[in-house]
Write a protein that holds these residues in place. Structure first.
Motif, PDB file in Angstrom:
ATOM      1  N   ALA A   8       0.839  -1.215   0.000  1.00  0.00           N
ATOM      2  CA  ALA A   8       0.000   0.000   0.000  1.00  0.00           C
ATOM      3  C   ALA A   8       0.869   1.258   0.000  1.00  0.00           C
ATOM      4  CB  ALA A   8      -0.932  -0.006   1.206  1.00  0.00           C
ATOM      5  N   THR A  68       0.080   6.450  -7.028  1.00  0.00           N
ATOM      6  CA  THR A  68      -1.272   6.988  -6.799  1.00  0.00           C
ATOM      7  C   THR A  68      -1.201   8.509  -6.650  1.00  0.00           C
ATOM      8  OG1 THR A  68      -1.910   4.958  -5.679  1.00  0.00           O
ATOM      9  CG2 THR A  68      -3.325   6.857  -5.334  1.00  0.00           C
ATOM     10  N   GLY A 101      -7.874  12.062   5.305  1.00  0.00           N
ATOM     11  CA  GLY A 101      -7.313  10.775   5.710  1.00  0.00           C
ATOM     12  C   GLY A 101      -5.797  10.832   5.657  1.00  0.00           C
ATOM     13  N   LEU A 102      -5.178  10.459   6.778  1.00  0.00           N
ATOM     14  CA  LEU A 102      -3.709  10.464   6.802  1.00  0.00           C
ATOM     15  C   LEU A 102      -3.222   9.026   6.964  1.00  0.00           C
ATOM     16  CD1 LEU A 102      -1.584  12.696   6.548  1.00  0.00           C
ATOM     17  CD2 LEU A 102      -1.396  12.730   9.029  1.00  0.00           C
ATOM     18  N   ARG A 145      -1.987   5.448   4.503  1.00  0.00           N
ATOM     19  CA  ARG A 145      -0.829   5.182   3.643  1.00  0.00           C
ATOM     20  C   ARG A 145      -0.857   6.033   2.380  1.00  0.00           C
ATOM     21  NH1 ARG A 145      -2.274  -1.045   4.431  1.00  0.00           N
ATOM     22  NH2 ARG A 145      -4.195  -0.081   3.700  1.00  0.00           N
ATOM     23  N   THR A 146      -2.048   6.240   1.801  1.00  0.00           N
ATOM     24  CA  THR A 146      -2.156   7.064   0.597  1.00  0.00           C
ATOM     25  C   THR A 146      -2.175   8.555   0.951  1.00  0.00           C
ATOM     26  OG1 THR A 146      -3.478   5.298  -0.377  1.00  0.00           O
ATOM     27  CG2 THR A 146      -3.496   7.402  -1.528  1.00  0.00           C
ATOM     28  N   GLY A 147      -2.923   8.889   1.997  1.00  0.00           N
ATOM     29  CA  GLY A 147      -3.080  10.294   2.388  1.00  0.00           C
ATOM     30  C   GLY A 147      -1.759  10.956   2.744  1.00  0.00           C
ATOM     31  N   ARG A 194      -9.114  12.031  12.117  1.00  0.00           N
ATOM     32  CA  ARG A 194     -10.065  11.798  13.220  1.00  0.00           C
ATOM     33  C   ARG A 194      -9.345  11.449  14.522  1.00  0.00           C
ATOM     34  NH1 ARG A 194     -12.857   5.996  11.592  1.00  0.00           N
ATOM     35  NH2 ARG A 194     -10.915   4.900  11.167  1.00  0.00           N
ATOM     36  N   ARG A 195      -8.076  11.107  14.457  1.00  0.00           N
ATOM     37  CA  ARG A 195      -7.364  10.693  15.677  1.00  0.00           C
ATOM     38  C   ARG A 195      -6.382  11.777  16.120  1.00  0.00           C
ATOM     39  NH1 ARG A 195      -3.909   6.959  15.000  1.00  0.00           N
ATOM     40  NH2 ARG A 195      -3.985   6.931  12.724  1.00  0.00           N
ATOM     41  N   MET A 250     -12.294  15.912  11.462  1.00  0.00           N
ATOM     42  CA  MET A 250     -13.255  15.704  10.377  1.00  0.00           C
ATOM     43  C   MET A 250     -14.587  16.462  10.536  1.00  0.00           C
ATOM     44  SD  MET A 250     -12.125  14.261   7.839  1.00  0.00           S
ATOM     45  CE  MET A 250     -11.081  12.863   8.104  1.00  0.00           C
ATOM     46  N   THR A 277      -9.147  10.221   0.607  1.00  0.00           N
ATOM     47  CA  THR A 277      -8.663   8.825   0.666  1.00  0.00           C
ATOM     48  C   THR A 277      -9.510   7.996   1.643  1.00  0.00           C
ATOM     49  OG1 THR A 277      -7.093   9.042   2.518  1.00  0.00           O
ATOM     50  CG2 THR A 277      -6.293   9.691   0.336  1.00  0.00           C
ATOM     51  N   PRO A 327     -12.561   5.773   2.598  1.00  0.00           N
ATOM     52  CA  PRO A 327     -13.543   4.981   1.837  1.00  0.00           C
ATOM     53  C   PRO A 327     -14.917   4.931   2.488  1.00  0.00           C
ATOM     54  CG  PRO A 327     -12.016   3.533   2.979  1.00  0.00           C
ATOM     55  CD  PRO A 327     -11.628   4.922   3.355  1.00  0.00           C
ATOM     56  N   THR A 328     -15.463   6.094   2.797  1.00  0.00           N
ATOM     57  CA  THR A 328     -16.833   6.167   3.307  1.00  0.00           C
ATOM     58  C   THR A 328     -17.372   7.554   2.951  1.00  0.00           C
ATOM     59  OG1 THR A 328     -18.173   5.877   5.296  1.00  0.00           O
ATOM     60  CG2 THR A 328     -16.123   7.013   5.599  1.00  0.00           C
ATOM     61  N   LEU A 355      -9.912   9.420  -4.281  1.00  0.00           N
ATOM     62  CA  LEU A 355      -9.009   8.287  -4.487  1.00  0.00           C
ATOM     63  C   LEU A 355      -9.497   7.019  -3.788  1.00  0.00           C
ATOM     64  CD1 LEU A 355      -5.715  10.275  -3.827  1.00  0.00           C
ATOM     65  CD2 LEU A 355      -6.636   9.599  -6.039  1.00  0.00           C
ATOM     66  N   PRO A 372     -10.086   5.548  -9.570  1.00  0.00           N
ATOM     67  CA  PRO A 372      -9.570   4.260  -9.096  1.00  0.00           C
ATOM     68  C   PRO A 372      -8.393   3.762  -9.941  1.00  0.00           C
ATOM     69  CG  PRO A 372     -11.549   3.931 -10.405  1.00  0.00           C
ATOM     70  CD  PRO A 372     -11.253   5.410 -10.440  1.00  0.00           C
ATOM     71  N   GLY A 373      -7.616   2.865  -9.369  1.00  0.00           N
ATOM     72  CA  GLY A 373      -6.579   2.146 -10.124  1.00  0.00           C
ATOM     73  C   GLY A 373      -5.502   3.024 -10.733  1.00  0.00           C
TER      74      GLY A 373
HETATM   75  P1  NAP Z   1      -5.444   3.472   5.002  1.00  0.00           P
HETATM   76  O1  NAP Z   1      -3.984   3.472   5.201  1.00  0.00           O
HETATM   77  O2  NAP Z   1      -6.283   2.520   5.785  1.00  0.00           O
HETATM   78  O3  NAP Z   1      -5.988   4.971   5.235  1.00  0.00           O
HETATM   79  C1  NAP Z   1      -7.343   5.267   5.314  1.00  0.00           C
HETATM   80  C2  NAP Z   1      -7.503   6.545   6.104  1.00  0.00           C
HETATM   81  O4  NAP Z   1      -8.889   6.823   6.198  1.00  0.00           O
HETATM   82  C3  NAP Z   1      -6.966   6.456   7.528  1.00  0.00           C
HETATM   83  O5  NAP Z   1      -6.263   7.635   7.793  1.00  0.00           O
HETATM   84  C4  NAP Z   1      -8.244   6.372   8.383  1.00  0.00           C
HETATM   85  O6  NAP Z   1      -8.129   7.006   9.615  1.00  0.00           O
HETATM   86  C5  NAP Z   1      -9.191   7.175   7.543  1.00  0.00           C
HETATM   87  N1  NAP Z   1     -10.594   6.846   7.816  1.00  0.00           N
HETATM   88  C6  NAP Z   1     -11.222   5.673   7.569  1.00  0.00           C
HETATM   89  N2  NAP Z   1     -12.514   5.760   7.919  1.00  0.00           N
HETATM   90  C7  NAP Z   1     -12.697   7.020   8.406  1.00  0.00           C
HETATM   91  C8  NAP Z   1     -13.806   7.720   8.921  1.00  0.00           C
HETATM   92  N3  NAP Z   1     -15.004   7.132   9.015  1.00  0.00           N
HETATM   93  N4  NAP Z   1     -13.633   9.007   9.322  1.00  0.00           N
HETATM   94  C9  NAP Z   1     -12.431   9.583   9.234  1.00  0.00           C
HETATM   95  N5  NAP Z   1     -11.333   8.973   8.753  1.00  0.00           N
HETATM   96  C10 NAP Z   1     -11.470   7.714   8.344  1.00  0.00           C
HETATM   97  O7  NAP Z   1      -5.819   3.172   3.503  1.00  0.00           O
HETATM   98  P2  NAP Z   1      -4.956   3.564   2.209  1.00  0.00           P
HETATM   99  O8  NAP Z   1      -4.057   2.448   1.852  1.00  0.00           O
HETATM  100  O9  NAP Z   1      -4.400   4.924   2.378  1.00  0.00           O
HETATM  101  O10 NAP Z   1      -6.103   3.596   1.105  1.00  0.00           O
HETATM  102  C11 NAP Z   1      -7.125   4.554   1.207  1.00  0.00           C
HETATM  103  C12 NAP Z   1      -8.138   4.317   0.089  1.00  0.00           C
HETATM  104  O11 NAP Z   1      -7.516   4.570  -1.152  1.00  0.00           O
HETATM  105  C13 NAP Z   1      -8.650   2.881   0.022  1.00  0.00           C
HETATM  106  O12 NAP Z   1     -10.027   2.918  -0.305  1.00  0.00           O
HETATM  107  C14 NAP Z   1      -7.855   2.266  -1.111  1.00  0.00           C
HETATM  108  O13 NAP Z   1      -8.536   1.201  -1.732  1.00  0.00           O
HETATM  109  C15 NAP Z   1      -7.722   3.455  -2.018  1.00  0.00           C
HETATM  110  N6  NAP Z   1      -6.608   3.422  -2.979  1.00  0.00           N
HETATM  111  C16 NAP Z   1      -6.882   3.957  -4.189  1.00  0.00           C
HETATM  112  C17 NAP Z   1      -5.896   4.037  -5.126  1.00  0.00           C
HETATM  113  C18 NAP Z   1      -6.229   4.674  -6.445  1.00  0.00           C
HETATM  114  O14 NAP Z   1      -5.545   4.425  -7.432  1.00  0.00           O
HETATM  115  N7  NAP Z   1      -7.226   5.515  -6.480  1.00  0.00           N
HETATM  116  C19 NAP Z   1      -4.616   3.525  -4.877  1.00  0.00           C
HETATM  117  C20 NAP Z   1      -4.368   2.994  -3.603  1.00  0.00           C
HETATM  118  C21 NAP Z   1      -5.386   2.954  -2.654  1.00  0.00           C
HETATM  119  P3  NAP Z   1      -7.481   6.255  10.900  1.00  0.00           P
HETATM  120  O15 NAP Z   1      -6.013   6.289  10.673  1.00  0.00           O
HETATM  121  O16 NAP Z   1      -7.938   7.125  12.021  1.00  0.00           O
HETATM  122  O17 NAP Z   1      -8.061   4.874  10.914  1.00  0.00           O
END
Ligand code: NAP
Length: 283
Positions: free
Chosen positions: A113, A120, A145-146, A148-150, A169-170, A187, A203, A205-206, A226, A249-250
């Protein structure tokens, strides 16, 4: 392709299925028909990025034949075999559970990721440039969102001179964002932060970029979502208000397919080599 290349370089016995139209010959690689028998001796079954659909159909690019992961295929796979994919839909998870097969989802892994966040963020930046008439330098951006992507997105924007606000949020994430020179906010503040924003990169997903948030954005703003489908934006309301909102996406596979392939190949080979080591097989 990167995966096949890497595995052959490592002297693995590779059988490929669904590559009828593949022009590039790989020496030592066997092309086979998708019959249960070919799975009887496998150590690892590698499926495409999205393993199968909800009917068990495996997506293919290099064949017109339909490949379906049926019960007969699953029953033929040895119990020691790992099934590796990018992300698995419920069908594949359920079937691997039923047949006691270890399922590995590469996109769930932190390392994958984080590596994937690089193409990404580059892809998102490309979209931002294409969809604005200002420079990103000096623009007012929000990253939601902070994770892995953020993280990578916010840092990339900061590096080219954007003013970056980060929605978290944290408390720990707030503190880290502050330490990194971003302007953090919690948030529930999002709608109040939206007033003078040029770009939002989501970033989370909700549903997060709601109608209330969009109502506060200036009409020039652009939302680049994203998060995985269906994203976290009220796209209908954005369209109604005349605000550009794009689900993206992707991106790794679109803007940097070779890098995306290498990221997968590296992680895959690491998993296989580690598994071999644990089983005491030759490297
Ligand atoms: P991740 O590391 O899990 O980060 C998600 C972030 O969202 C975390 O900071 C999390 O906060 C926050 N979050 C989740 N639910 C929340 C809520 N209800 N309110 C506030 N904050 C919330 O995931 P990631 O790897 O960065 O991926 C993020 C998204 O991007 C995924 O949906 C993934 O599939 C997508 N993605 C898309 C691409 C593309 O090409 N578009 C590429 C890679 C990934 P906490 O830290 O507080 O839990």
């Amino acid at each position: 392709m990167e995966v096949i290349r890497r595995l052959t370089e490592l002297d693995a016995a590779v059988t490929i299925v669904g590559f009828d139209r593949l022009e590039t010959p790989f020496s030592g690689v066997v092309k086979a028909e998708w019959l249960p028998d070919i799975l009887k001796q496998v150590d690892v079954l590698i499926l495409p990025a999205v393993g199968t659909d909800e009917e068990g159909v495996i997506s293919t690019l290099f064949t017109d034949q339909e490949l379906r992961l049926t019960d007969a295929h699953l029953a033929a796979i040895p119990k020691t075999c790992k099934v590796i994919t990018g992300m698995a839909k419920p069908y594949l998870k359920k079937q691997c559970d039923k047949y006691h097969l270890e399922l590995i989802e590469l996109f769930e892994r932190d390392d994958v990721a984080i590596y994937n966040s690089i193409p990404t963020a580059e892809g998102a930046l490309m979209m931002a440039i294409q969809n604005t008439d200002i420079t990103i330098h000096g623009s007012n951006c929000i990253v939601l969102g902070l994770g892995r992507t953020g993280f990578t997105m916010a840092r990339t924007l900061q590096a080219i001179g954007a003013n970056v606000k980060v929605g978290v949020r944290r408390d720990e994430a707030y503190a880290r964002a502050f330490e990194m020179g971003f302007e953090p906010f919690y948030m529930p503040e999002l709608a109040r932060q939206a007033g003078n924003i040029d770009l939002i990169f989501n970033t989370i997903p909700t549903m997060i970029v709601t109608a209330q948030v969009i109502a506060q954005l200036p009409l020039r703003a652009c939302i680049i979502d994203l998060a995985s489908k269906p994203g976290g934006t009220d796209f209908r309301f954005a369209e109604k208000r005349g605000i550009k909102a794009l689900l993206a996406p992707g991106l790794p596979g679109i803007v940097a397919p070779k890098t995306a392939g290498r990221i997968i190949a590296n992680s895959l080979t690491q998993i296989i080599l580690e598994d071999n080591r644990l089983r005491g097989n030759k490297p």
